[in-house]
Scaffold this motif. Structure first.
Motif, PDB file in Angstrom:
ATOM      1  N   ASN A  53       0.866  -1.190   0.000  1.00 20.53           N
ATOM      2  CA  ASN A  53       0.000   0.000   0.000  1.00 20.53           C
ATOM      3  C   ASN A  53       0.899   1.234   0.000  1.00 20.53           C
ATOM      4  N   ASP A  54       1.307   1.636  -1.187  1.00 20.21           N
ATOM      5  CA  ASP A  54       2.262   2.729  -1.365  1.00 20.21           C
ATOM      6  C   ASP A  54       1.791   4.038  -0.713  1.00 20.21           C
ATOM      7  N   ASP A  55       0.508   4.352  -0.884  1.00 20.75           N
ATOM      8  CA  ASP A  55      -0.021   5.599  -0.321  1.00 20.75           C
ATOM      9  C   ASP A  55       0.115   5.606   1.197  1.00 20.75           C
ATOM     10  N   LEU A  56      -0.247   4.502   1.814  1.00 19.01           N
ATOM     11  CA  LEU A  56      -0.158   4.395   3.271  1.00 19.01           C
ATOM     12  C   LEU A  56       1.306   4.450   3.723  1.00 19.01           C
ATOM     13  N   MET A  57       2.180   3.756   3.015  1.00 16.98           N
ATOM     14  CA  MET A  57       3.605   3.774   3.358  1.00 16.98           C
ATOM     15  C   MET A  57       4.130   5.207   3.378  1.00 16.98           C
ATOM     16  N   CYS A  58       3.728   6.003   2.395  1.00 17.17           N
ATOM     17  CA  CYS A  58       4.163   7.406   2.333  1.00 17.17           C
ATOM     18  C   CYS A  58       3.618   8.208   3.507  1.00 17.17           C
ATOM     19  N   LYS A  59       2.323   8.128   3.689  1.00 19.60           N
ATOM     20  CA  LYS A  59       1.680   8.962   4.706  1.00 19.60           C
ATOM     21  C   LYS A  59       2.153   8.627   6.118  1.00 19.60           C
ATOM     22  N   ILE A  60       2.290   7.362   6.425  1.00 20.26           N
ATOM     23  CA  ILE A  60       2.708   6.965   7.766  1.00 20.26           C
ATOM     24  C   ILE A  60       4.187   7.294   7.978  1.00 20.26           C
ATOM     25  N   PHE A  61       4.995   7.169   6.925  1.00 20.38           N
ATOM     26  CA  PHE A  61       6.422   7.478   7.070  1.00 20.38           C
ATOM     27  C   PHE A  61       6.631   8.903   7.579  1.00 20.38           C
ATOM     28  N   THR A  62       5.844   9.819   7.091  1.00 20.69           N
ATOM     29  CA  THR A  62       6.032  11.215   7.515  1.00 20.69           C
ATOM     30  C   THR A  62       5.763  11.402   9.007  1.00 20.69           C
ATOM     31  N   THR A  63       4.987  10.506   9.622  1.00 22.08           N
ATOM     32  CA  THR A  63       4.744  10.618  11.063  1.00 22.08           C
ATOM     33  C   THR A  63       5.967  10.209  11.874  1.00 22.08           C
ATOM     34  N   THR A  64       6.946   9.553  11.232  1.00 15.64           N
ATOM     35  CA  THR A  64       8.166   9.167  11.936  1.00 15.64           C
ATOM     36  C   THR A  64       9.193  10.293  11.933  1.00 15.64           C
ATOM     37  N   LEU A  65       8.933  11.334  11.166  1.00 11.54           N
ATOM     38  CA  LEU A  65       9.875  12.454  11.076  1.00 11.54           C
ATOM     39  C   LEU A  65       9.582  13.480  12.161  1.00 11.54           C
ATOM     40  N   GLN A  66      10.637  13.973  12.780  1.00 13.40           N
ATOM     41  CA  GLN A  66      10.492  14.998  13.807  1.00 13.40           C
ATOM     42  C   GLN A  66      11.527  16.087  13.602  1.00 13.40           C
ATOM     43  N   SER A  67      11.293  17.213  14.226  1.00 14.50           N
ATOM     44  CA  SER A  67      12.239  18.334  14.253  1.00 14.50           C
ATOM     45  C   SER A  67      12.680  18.730  12.853  1.00 14.50           C
ATOM     46  N   PRO A  78       5.645  21.052  -3.868  1.00 15.03           N
ATOM     47  CA  PRO A  78       4.275  20.513  -3.822  1.00 15.03           C
ATOM     48  C   PRO A  78       4.061  19.442  -4.897  1.00 15.03           C
ATOM     49  N   GLN A  79       3.408  18.386  -4.495  1.00 12.95           N
ATOM     50  CA  GLN A  79       3.029  17.270  -5.358  1.00 12.95           C
ATOM     51  C   GLN A  79       4.213  16.637  -6.102  1.00 12.95           C
ATOM     52  N   SER A  80       5.379  16.646  -5.471  1.00  7.85           N
ATOM     53  CA  SER A  80       6.574  16.089  -6.123  1.00  7.85           C
ATOM     54  C   SER A  80       6.811  14.622  -5.789  1.00  7.85           C
ATOM     55  N   ILE A  81       6.145  14.099  -4.783  1.00  2.26           N
ATOM     56  CA  ILE A  81       6.334  12.700  -4.380  1.00  2.26           C
ATOM     57  C   ILE A  81       5.142  11.872  -4.854  1.00  2.26           C
ATOM     58  N   ARG A  82       5.439  10.877  -5.730  1.00  3.66           N
ATOM     59  CA  ARG A  82       4.381  10.043  -6.309  1.00  3.66           C
ATOM     60  C   ARG A  82       4.378   8.621  -5.769  1.00  3.66           C
ATOM     61  N   SER A  83       5.435   8.246  -5.014  1.00  2.00           N
ATOM     62  CA  SER A  83       5.516   6.868  -4.508  1.00  2.00           C
ATOM     63  C   SER A  83       6.440   6.802  -3.295  1.00  2.00           C
ATOM     64  N   PHE A  84       6.359   5.687  -2.603  1.00  2.00           N
ATOM     65  CA  PHE A  84       7.233   5.496  -1.454  1.00  2.00           C
ATOM     66  C   PHE A  84       8.686   5.373  -1.902  1.00  2.00           C
ATOM     67  N   ASN A  85       8.923   4.772  -3.066  1.00  4.31           N
ATOM     68  CA  ASN A  85      10.294   4.680  -3.588  1.00  4.31           C
ATOM     69  C   ASN A  85      10.888   6.064  -3.802  1.00  4.31           C
ATOM     70  N   GLU A  86      10.095   6.991  -4.355  1.00  2.69           N
ATOM     71  CA  GLU A  86      10.578   8.363  -4.548  1.00  2.69           C
ATOM     72  C   GLU A  86      10.868   9.025  -3.204  1.00  2.69           C
ATOM     73  N   LEU A  87       9.963   8.838  -2.254  1.00  2.00           N
ATOM     74  CA  LEU A  87      10.154   9.422  -0.927  1.00  2.00           C
ATOM     75  C   LEU A  87      11.419   8.859  -0.285  1.00  2.00           C
ATOM     76  N   SER A  88      11.616   7.546  -0.385  1.00  2.00           N
ATOM     77  CA  SER A  88      12.813   6.911   0.176  1.00  2.00           C
ATOM     78  C   SER A  88      14.078   7.472  -0.454  1.00  2.00           C
ATOM     79  N   LEU A  89      14.055   7.652  -1.753  1.00  2.00           N
ATOM     80  CA  LEU A  89      15.212   8.162  -2.482  1.00  2.00           C
ATOM     81  C   LEU A  89      15.574   9.579  -2.046  1.00  2.00           C
ATOM     82  N   VAL A  90      14.605  10.489  -2.010  1.00  2.00           N
ATOM     83  CA  VAL A  90      14.919  11.876  -1.621  1.00  2.00           C
ATOM     84  C   VAL A  90      15.314  11.941  -0.140  1.00  2.00           C
ATOM     85  N   PHE A  91      14.714  11.086   0.658  1.00  2.00           N
ATOM     86  CA  PHE A  91      15.033  11.043   2.084  1.00  2.00           C
ATOM     87  C   PHE A  91      16.485  10.612   2.300  1.00  2.00           C
TER      88      PHE A  91
END
Length: 184
Positions: A53-67, A78-91
């Protein structure tokens, strides 16, 4: 409420609903000062049942980020992340300077007892360095511990005389020696 058009996620991710029986797991927080790959591995392990569930993986991952890490996330276009793989890569790209540097066993040859350092502090520092080495060979670690002592140091002579000592036995001998030194 967050303006969807300003979110780093696409509208599809932002509007996705979690599965009916989804319950939030506990996640360690990422503040921006540690190894991003280690954090990702922990997160993916905790979310193993939802990895498809790529959408859920993205949304929940952001809750692990702090500060600082959470602040960084909201600087993404805005609207630059389309998948969890993209989010993982930029992270990981953003925080790559915090990767753990894996040390090899020969790193221990650099650990030497400083002239003004107590034996207790040397043992403590040596142990801390040894822990950073995955799969460190015990007999090599024992030899490097001994080699880190000055040749004229009384414990060095005792360690040389007992060739079959383990590293743990060497530390025990060092502890006894340190206590004996204090008694003088």
């Amino acid at each position: 409420m967050t303006n969807i058009s300003r979110s780093p996620f696409t509208n599809e991710i932002e509007q996705a609903e979690p599965p009916r029986k989804f319950s939030m797991s506990y996640f360690t927080s990422f503040k921006g000062d540690e190894d991003p790959e280690k954090h990702l591995k922990h997160y993916q392990s905790a979310m193993i049942l939802y990895r498809n569930n790529d959408d859920l993986m993205c949304k929940i991952f952001t809750t692990t980020l702090q500060s600082e890490a959470q602040d960084w996330f909201y600087t993404l276009p805005p609207q630059s992340i389309r998948s969890f793989n993209e989010l993982s890569l930029v992270f990981t790209k953003e925080y790559s300077s915090y990767h753990s540097i894996k040390k090899k066993s020969n790193h221990l040859f650099n650990v030497k007892k400083n002239p003004k350092e107590s034996l207790r502090d040397y043992v403590k520092r040596f142990k801390a360095e040894k822990v950073r080495i995955v799969g460190c060979n015990d007999s090599m670690a024992r030899a490097t511990f001994q080699k880190g002592l000055p040749a004229d140091y009384p414990l060095f002579k005792k360690l040389i005389m007992k060739e079959d000592l383990t590293l743990a036995n060497s530390f025990t001998l060092a502890k006894k020696h340190a206590l004996w030194d204090k008694a003088l």
